[in-house]
Structures are given as C-alpha cells and as structure tokens.
Scaffold this motif. Structure first.
Motif, mmCIF file in Angstrom:
data_model
loop_
_atom_site.group_PDB
_atom_site.id
_atom_site.type_symbol
_atom_site.label_atom_id
_atom_site.label_comp_id
_atom_site.label_asym_id
_atom_site.label_seq_id
_atom_site.Cartn_x
_atom_site.Cartn_y
_atom_site.Cartn_z
ATOM 1 N N LYS A 198 26.448 97.650 -32.575
ATOM 2 C CA LYS A 198 27.485 97.699 -31.544
ATOM 3 C C LYS A 198 27.289 96.526 -30.591
ATOM 4 C CE LYS A 198 28.567 102.568 -31.576
ATOM 5 N NZ LYS A 198 29.132 102.511 -32.864
ATOM 6 N N VAL A 199 28.395 96.046 -30.054
ATOM 7 C CA VAL A 199 28.367 94.968 -29.073
ATOM 8 C C VAL A 199 28.742 95.576 -27.729
ATOM 9 C CG1 VAL A 199 29.423 92.785 -28.410
ATOM 10 C CG2 VAL A 199 29.018 93.267 -30.799
ATOM 11 N N ASP A 200 27.965 95.257 -26.698
ATOM 12 C CA ASP A 200 28.257 95.736 -25.350
ATOM 13 C C ASP A 200 29.449 94.938 -24.813
ATOM 14 O OD1 ASP A 200 28.321 96.654 -22.791
ATOM 15 O OD2 ASP A 200 26.226 96.197 -22.320
ATOM 16 N N MET A 201 30.625 95.562 -24.809
ATOM 17 C CA MET A 201 31.852 94.859 -24.423
ATOM 18 C C MET A 201 31.835 94.428 -22.957
ATOM 19 S SD MET A 201 33.468 94.301 -27.088
ATOM 20 C CE MET A 201 34.990 93.635 -26.489
ATOM 21 N N GLN A 202 31.110 95.140 -22.103
ATOM 22 C CA GLN A 202 31.018 94.726 -20.705
ATOM 23 C C GLN A 202 30.283 93.389 -20.605
ATOM 24 O OE1 GLN A 202 32.434 96.270 -17.965
ATOM 25 N NE2 GLN A 202 31.882 94.321 -17.074
ATOM 26 N N GLU A 203 29.226 93.231 -21.381
ATOM 27 C CA GLU A 203 28.485 91.967 -21.383
ATOM 28 C C GLU A 203 29.350 90.842 -21.958
ATOM 29 O OE1 GLU A 203 25.712 91.307 -19.921
ATOM 30 O OE2 GLU A 203 25.244 93.356 -19.374
ATOM 31 N N VAL A 204 30.138 91.148 -22.982
ATOM 32 C CA VAL A 204 31.037 90.135 -23.558
ATOM 33 C C VAL A 204 32.059 89.704 -22.523
ATOM 34 C CG1 VAL A 204 32.804 89.720 -25.320
ATOM 35 C CG2 VAL A 204 30.705 90.903 -25.938
ATOM 36 N N THR A 205 32.628 90.669 -21.801
ATOM 37 C CA THR A 205 33.606 90.351 -20.752
ATOM 38 C C THR A 205 32.993 89.464 -19.680
ATOM 39 O OG1 THR A 205 34.679 92.476 -21.146
ATOM 40 C CG2 THR A 205 35.226 91.364 -19.097
ATOM 41 N N ASN A 206 31.769 89.805 -19.261
ATOM 42 C CA ASN A 206 31.091 88.991 -18.252
ATOM 43 C C ASN A 206 30.818 87.580 -18.762
ATOM 44 O OD1 ASN A 206 31.095 91.180 -16.542
ATOM 45 N ND2 ASN A 206 28.992 91.784 -17.002
ATOM 46 N N ALA A 207 30.388 87.469 -20.023
ATOM 47 C CA ALA A 207 30.107 86.152 -20.603
ATOM 48 C C ALA A 207 31.381 85.317 -20.706
ATOM 49 C CB ALA A 207 29.466 86.307 -21.981
ATOM 50 N N VAL A 208 32.500 85.949 -21.074
ATOM 51 C CA VAL A 208 33.777 85.242 -21.165
ATOM 52 C C VAL A 208 34.204 84.746 -19.786
ATOM 53 C CG1 VAL A 208 36.249 85.570 -21.616
ATOM 54 C CG2 VAL A 208 34.582 86.335 -23.287
ATOM 55 N N ASP A 209 34.032 85.591 -18.755
ATOM 56 C CA ASP A 209 34.381 85.171 -17.394
ATOM 57 C C ASP A 209 33.533 83.989 -16.939
ATOM 58 O OD1 ASP A 209 36.332 87.096 -17.207
ATOM 59 O OD2 ASP A 209 35.069 88.552 -16.152
ATOM 60 N N GLN A 210 32.246 84.030 -17.225
ATOM 61 C CA GLN A 210 31.367 82.920 -16.861
ATOM 62 C C GLN A 210 31.756 81.648 -17.606
ATOM 63 O OE1 GLN A 210 27.437 84.348 -17.721
ATOM 64 N NE2 GLN A 210 27.143 85.127 -15.642
ATOM 65 N N GLU A 217 41.107 77.282 -22.992
ATOM 66 C CA GLU A 217 40.995 78.627 -22.449
ATOM 67 C C GLU A 217 40.382 79.573 -23.468
ATOM 68 O OE1 GLU A 217 44.591 81.159 -22.137
ATOM 69 O OE2 GLU A 217 45.682 79.319 -22.595
ATOM 70 N N ILE A 218 39.889 80.695 -22.944
ATOM 71 C CA ILE A 218 39.311 81.756 -23.769
ATOM 72 C C ILE A 218 40.010 83.053 -23.393
ATOM 73 C CG2 ILE A 218 37.203 83.016 -24.362
ATOM 74 C CD1 ILE A 218 35.608 80.631 -23.308
ATOM 75 N N ARG A 219 40.478 83.778 -24.411
ATOM 76 C CA ARG A 219 41.125 85.071 -24.171
ATOM 77 C C ARG A 219 40.345 86.155 -24.897
ATOM 78 N NH1 ARG A 219 46.897 83.288 -26.092
ATOM 79 N NH2 ARG A 219 47.355 81.710 -24.538
ATOM 80 N N LEU A 220 40.212 87.303 -24.251
ATOM 81 C CA LEU A 220 39.559 88.458 -24.858
ATOM 82 C C LEU A 220 40.571 89.590 -24.921
ATOM 83 C CD1 LEU A 220 37.037 89.996 -25.843
ATOM 84 C CD2 LEU A 220 36.508 90.467 -23.459
ATOM 85 N N ASP A 230 30.751 76.339 -27.893
ATOM 86 C CA ASP A 230 29.352 76.177 -27.494
ATOM 87 C C ASP A 230 29.092 76.800 -26.122
ATOM 88 O OD1 ASP A 230 28.706 74.895 -29.822
ATOM 89 O OD2 ASP A 230 28.805 72.868 -28.963
ATOM 90 N N VAL A 231 30.004 76.567 -25.171
ATOM 91 C CA VAL A 231 29.858 77.151 -23.829
ATOM 92 C C VAL A 231 29.841 78.674 -23.941
ATOM 93 C CG1 VAL A 231 31.016 77.473 -21.597
ATOM 94 C CG2 VAL A 231 30.866 75.195 -22.607
ATOM 95 N N LEU A 232 30.765 79.223 -24.733
ATOM 96 C CA LEU A 232 30.845 80.672 -24.911
ATOM 97 C C LEU A 232 29.557 81.215 -25.527
ATOM 98 C CD1 LEU A 232 32.538 83.292 -24.830
ATOM 99 C CD2 LEU A 232 33.309 82.708 -27.126
ATOM 100 N N GLN A 233 29.041 80.535 -26.541
ATOM 101 C CA GLN A 233 27.815 80.989 -27.195
ATOM 102 C C GLN A 233 26.640 81.019 -26.225
ATOM 103 O OE1 GLN A 233 27.665 78.303 -30.585
ATOM 104 N NE2 GLN A 233 28.092 80.011 -31.962
ATOM 105 N N LYS A 282 22.778 84.242 -23.049
ATOM 106 C CA LYS A 282 22.154 84.569 -21.758
ATOM 107 C C LYS A 282 22.344 86.038 -21.406
ATOM 108 C CE LYS A 282 22.256 80.079 -19.539
ATOM 109 N NZ LYS A 282 22.865 79.259 -18.493
ATOM 110 N N ARG A 283 23.388 86.659 -21.919
ATOM 111 C CA ARG A 283 23.664 88.069 -21.620
ATOM 112 C C ARG A 283 23.187 88.985 -22.750
ATOM 113 N NH1 ARG A 283 25.817 90.006 -17.693
ATOM 114 N NH2 ARG A 283 26.402 88.700 -15.982
ATOM 115 N N ASN A 284 22.342 88.477 -23.628
ATOM 116 C CA ASN A 284 21.729 89.250 -24.724
ATOM 117 C C ASN A 284 22.741 89.855 -25.698
ATOM 118 O OD1 ASN A 284 19.089 88.750 -23.872
ATOM 119 N ND2 ASN A 284 19.185 90.448 -22.422
ATOM 120 N N VAL A 285 23.820 89.120 -25.972
ATOM 121 C CA VAL A 285 24.768 89.522 -27.007
ATOM 122 C C VAL A 285 24.436 88.677 -28.235
ATOM 123 C CG1 VAL A 285 27.185 89.620 -27.702
ATOM 124 C CG2 VAL A 285 26.555 90.096 -25.338
#
Length: 163
Positions: free
Chosen positions: A12-24, A41-44, A64-67, A72-75
C-alpha cells in the motif's frame, strides 16, 4: 499446543505522503529558475499522477523532482508505474504515472512460491490483494520477512498484523 503466529504482506502507498510530496514538488517547480516561463505541472487524481511539461527533457526534470520528494517522505519508488510520454495540447508533453496499490495475482503467486521453495516451515495463502503467512515459530516468520526483503520484487512490501 503452540499457538500459530502470523503476519500479512501488503503493498500500500500512503496517499497522504504522496499528496505532501506532490505539493512540495509543485512548490519547487514554481520557484526553480530553469522552470521559469514553462508550462510544467503535476496533477494527482484518483491514484494517478499526471506530469505535464514543455518537452521531454523538462518532463524528466519534473519526474526527478517528484522522485526526490517521494523518497524524502519514505514512499517507495517501486510503487510508481510510469506510462509512455505522449504529446498533449498546446505543444506540451504528458506522462501518466500510476501508483500501485495492493499485490496483484502474479506477484502473490511468485511470493508464495518463493516462500514454499525456501523450505521454511510456514504456510502462505493469498487473500485478495494481500498474502498471509502463518507458522508455529516466530523465528521462521522473521526468516520469511528477511528473505522477502532481500528478494528483489518489483513492488513495495509492508508487513502488518504480526501476531
């Protein structure tokens, strides 16, 4: 009689962490000098990331920025399944990246076969999109966890419900 011990293998992927990483990542793209004046741009949306940029080079920079933000958010980056780069409206290019949730049937079969071939005295059974491993000895369960971590499977694994 010894009590059976068990644990579940899930992906499972923690979607909250993905959302935070996308915002950053969005904030970094907005402030970086090499992205000034570009349509990057990046859309989720419902388990899918859509990357849009001016050309393939800038798209790879956005990826690369997204990765880096996801790491950093352990995803786990194993959860990302990038699609092919395709042309989009306005002279831009687009890439859709799917987030893998759950263990598919083929991966579950490979995992159970790996566990059975290891000759560790445990039973593995597929339950929907997860695999339950049970056995009498907790040491055997720990050995299975260690073996699966060392095996290079193409999906991220988490071990839950350890009893």
């Amino acid at each position: 009689m010894a009590k059976e011990a068990s644990f579940d293998i899930v992906s499972k992927v923690d979607m909250q962490e993905v959302t935070n990483a996308v915002d950053q990542a969005r904030r970094e793209i907005e402030t970086r000098f090499d992205f000034k004046g570009s349509k990057s741009e990046i859309r989720l949306e419902d388990g899918q990331l859509t990357l849009i940029s001016d050309d393939e080079y800038k798209l790879s920079q956005v990826y690369d920025v997204l990765q880096t933000k996801l790491v950093k958010r352990n995803v786990s980056l194993k959860a990302l399944k990038p699609g092919k780069i395709e042309p989009a409206a306005g002279g831009t290019v687009r890439q859709v990246i799917t987030l893998a949730q759950g263990i598919d049937a083929d991966a579950a079969k490979r995992m159970t076969k790996l566990i059975k071939d290891s000759k560790i005295k445990v039973q593995a059974q597929i339950q929907g999109d997860q695999v339950r491993v049970s056995g009498k000895s907790r040491d055997d369960l720990q050995a299975v966890i260690q073996m699966l971590r060392e095996a290079d499977l193409d999906i991220p694994l988490q071990f839950t419900n350890y009893r």
